[in-house]
Write an enzyme that holds these catalytic residues in place. Structure first.
Site, PDB file in Angstrom:
ATOM      1  N   GLU A 273       0.607  -1.270   0.028  1.00  0.00           N
ATOM      2  CA  GLU A 273      -0.112  -0.018   0.105  1.00  0.00           C
ATOM      3  C   GLU A 273       0.881   1.356  -0.032  1.00  0.00           C
ATOM      4  O   GLU A 273       0.375   2.136  -0.290  1.00  0.00           O
ATOM      5  CB  GLU A 273      -0.925   0.072   1.091  1.00  0.00           C
ATOM      6  CG  GLU A 273      -2.359   0.505   0.968  1.00  0.00           C
ATOM      7  CD  GLU A 273      -3.197   0.173   2.155  1.00  0.00           C
ATOM      8  OE1 GLU A 273      -3.651  -0.850   2.095  1.00  0.00           O
ATOM      9  OE2 GLU A 273      -3.424   0.979   2.954  1.00  0.00           O
ATOM     10  N   HIS A 294       6.810 -26.682  -1.755  1.00  0.00           N
ATOM     11  CA  HIS A 294       6.079 -27.761  -2.177  1.00  0.00           C
ATOM     12  C   HIS A 294       4.970 -27.340  -3.420  1.00  0.00           C
ATOM     13  O   HIS A 294       4.066 -28.168  -3.584  1.00  0.00           O
ATOM     14  CB  HIS A 294       5.412 -28.878  -1.113  1.00  0.00           C
ATOM     15  CG  HIS A 294       6.678 -29.393  -0.389  1.00  0.00           C
ATOM     16  ND1 HIS A 294       7.261 -30.806  -0.529  1.00  0.00           N
ATOM     17  CD2 HIS A 294       7.532 -28.960   0.716  1.00  0.00           C
ATOM     18  CE1 HIS A 294       8.410 -30.784   0.205  1.00  0.00           C
ATOM     19  NE2 HIS A 294       8.430 -29.963   0.977  1.00  0.00           N
ATOM     20  N   LYS A 407     -12.832   2.150  -1.833  1.00  0.00           N
ATOM     21  CA  LYS A 407     -13.821   2.428  -0.718  1.00  0.00           C
ATOM     22  C   LYS A 407     -14.773   3.508  -1.459  1.00  0.00           C
ATOM     23  O   LYS A 407     -15.946   3.255  -0.970  1.00  0.00           O
ATOM     24  CB  LYS A 407     -12.931   3.267   0.112  1.00  0.00           C
ATOM     25  CG  LYS A 407     -12.080   2.087   1.018  1.00  0.00           C
ATOM     26  CD  LYS A 407     -11.441   3.049   2.203  1.00  0.00           C
ATOM     27  CE  LYS A 407     -10.837   1.981   3.381  1.00  0.00           C
ATOM     28  NZ  LYS A 407     -10.348   2.875   4.564  1.00  0.00           N
TER      29      LYS A 407
HETATM   30  O1  PA5 Z   1      -3.245   1.315   5.952  1.00  0.00           O
HETATM   31  C1  PA5 Z   1      -4.150   1.848   5.690  1.00  0.00           C
HETATM   32  O2  PA5 Z   1      -4.298   3.352   5.750  1.00  0.00           O
HETATM   33  C2  PA5 Z   1      -5.483   1.157   5.137  1.00  0.00           C
HETATM   34  O3  PA5 Z   1      -5.090  -0.172   5.040  1.00  0.00           O
HETATM   35  C3  PA5 Z   1      -6.497   1.344   6.343  1.00  0.00           C
HETATM   36  O4  PA5 Z   1      -5.797   0.806   7.580  1.00  0.00           O
HETATM   37  C4  PA5 Z   1      -7.571   0.483   5.978  1.00  0.00           C
HETATM   38  O5  PA5 Z   1      -8.208   0.827   4.808  1.00  0.00           O
HETATM   39  C5  PA5 Z   1      -8.469   0.606   7.062  1.00  0.00           C
HETATM   40  O6  PA5 Z   1      -8.872   1.912   7.204  1.00  0.00           O
HETATM   41  P1  PA5 Z   1      -9.690   2.344   8.784  1.00  0.00           P
HETATM   42  O7  PA5 Z   1      -8.651   2.122   9.856  1.00  0.00           O
HETATM   43  O8  PA5 Z   1      -9.832   3.919   8.453  1.00  0.00           O
HETATM   44  O9  PA5 Z   1     -10.969   1.822   8.997  1.00  0.00           O
END
Ligand code: PA5
Length: 425
Positions: A273, A294, A407
């Site tokens: 990410e 494997h 999202k």
């Molecule tokens: O690292 C990030 O910013 C994302 O992976 C969020 O953690 C994930 O989308 C969940 O978001 P939130 O904590 O706002 O529910």
């Protein structure tokens, strides 16, 4: 030093000069003391900033919650999920009073989790930085509904939240009297494992979070002492960047302990990410060896040469099993005296020799032991390496524009439906 990194060094003189210049310039970008706008950098000094008194409060809350004798159902996804899950899997046994729930939109999963949920003694801990993530808001609705049906009301102490100070979830917690923990505005989800997001669930599972944080602090001190390529987090970032520049498209993050598999998922989320942007980025994927040798071993040995391997291993695993003697002829006669860890080491070294001969570049990260202190060091090391690595690639490590696109798609669809069906309340 609790953590050791072994990468592509020694580097040639040309590379060294180029690397030092680039890295020295970027070191300032990830250090909030040099930045006017510290957005995204809240994790950098957080282990030092979190006061022992605040950590004691978290631990006291965890103890009080566990004393109720029930389980805690933890609702979170992405950065609000992987770190805690990874820490608990690495350090605790399997029989924990914790259930991670709500991290998919699978009715089968949620129904199975709800079947385990006893509102009379169980607790719900909701973790969402934004407080608006669909998976979490939706699953919370079902948990509230279950509590209401069984107890006739939702007592304030049935639910706790970890979220941003100004999020809609914080507003809900305040309106309904739920315990709420906040996290620094400047800290993104995937960089939040050393904040209440990771610490609170780990405290619930019995992890020594003081030792975890101390490990992170010690790692920060070690990293702060050296700059450029001498700094192992920078060296790891540089090696990834070099390999990427040479056409490697994926990093296989390999562990040899099943309890570290979730750490591989945490790693994949952190780097995936942070780096996968603007058409750039290594594809981070994690594997458990020897199991996956494997299945994917053939591909790794003889498939396209467009990836490298980063192995995380523990130098002195705590548990060990000696090969039992046997009068049975099973083809293993003569190996008595070896332990499973000895055999694991033979397997790891043999695998690495084979992969190296097959043209796979190898990077290694090792921890002296697997305990809270060393894990804290690892979490911090990886965050530093990830931020540097993303900046070397020329992308912003701290946004997630791509995740926000999906999202937003879900949100808009749900808004359309809501528009047609005004609230009954
Ligand atoms: O690292 C990030 O910013 C994302 O992976 C969020 O953690 C994930 O989308 C969940 O978001 P939130 O904590 O706002 O529910």
């Amino acid at each position: 030093m609790a953590l050791h990194y072994q990468g592509l060094a020694p580097y040639g003189p040309g590379i060294k000069g180029e690397a030092e210049d680039k890295i020295r310039a970027l070191e300032k970008k990830i250090n909030p003391s040099f930045q006017k706008d510290p957005q995204g950098l809240g994790w950098y000094a957080y282990p030092d900033q979190l006061k022992d008194r605040d950590l004691e409060d978290l631990v006291a809350w965890a103890k009080k919650t566990n004393k109720r004798g029930g389980k805690t159902f933890i609702l979170g996804i992405g950065g609000s999920y992987h770190g805690a899950k990874a820490g608990l899997s690495a350090l605790c046994g399997k029989d924990l009073p914790l259930v991670f729930s709500g991290h998919s939109l699978s009715s089968r999963e949620l129904a199975m989790d709800l079947a385990l949920f006893d509102p009379k003694k169980d607790h719900v801990l909701v973790i969402s930085k934004s407080g608006t993530t669909a998976e979490i808001s939706l699953s919370l609705r079902w948990y509230r509904d279950r509590i209401l049906r069984v107890l006739g009301k939702v007592p304030p102490e049935a639910i706790s939240v970890i979220t941003d100070e100004d999020s809609p979830l914080m507003a809900q917690a305040q309106a309904y009297g739920h315990q709420a923990f906040s996290l620094p505005k400047t800290m993104g989800g995937r960089f939040s494992v050393l904040s209440p997001v990771g610490l609170l669930p780990m405290a619930l599972g019995g992890v020594d979070v003081f030792a975890l944080l101390e490990g992170a602090r010690a790692q920060k001190r070690d990293l702060d002492q050296v700059g450029g390529l001498e700094n192992p987090a920078n060296a790891y970032a540089w090696d990834r960047y070099q390999l990427y520049s040479q056409g490697k498209q994926a990093e296989l993050f390999c562990v040899y302990e099943a309890c570290l598999e979730e750490l591989g998922r945490w790693y994949a989320q952190l780097f995936g990410e942070s780096e996968g942007k603007n058409g750039r980025g290594l594809f981070p994927t994690s594997l458990l060896f020897t199991r996956d040798l494997h299945s994917l071993g053939q591909y790794i040995q003889e498939g396209p040469r467009n990836f490298f391997e980063t192995t995380l291993y523990i130098k002195e695993p705590e548990e060990d099993l000696l090969l039992p003697p046997s009068s049975h002829k099973d083809g293993l006669e003569g190996l008595e005296g070896l332990s499973l860890n000895d055999l694991g080491q033979i397997a790891r070294e043999g695998t690495q020799r084979a992969h190296k001969n097959g043209g796979v570049p190898l990077l290694n990260i090792s921890l002296d032991r697997l305990d809270a202190h060393h894990l804290g060091a690892f979490f911090y090391f990886m965050q530093r390496a990830c931020a540097m690595s993303a900046y070397l690639l020329g992308v912003n490590p701290f946004n997630q524009t791509g995740v926000d696109v999906y999202k937003e798609e879900i949100r808009q669809e749900m808004e359309k439906i809501r528009g047609k069906n005004p609230s009954p309340f």
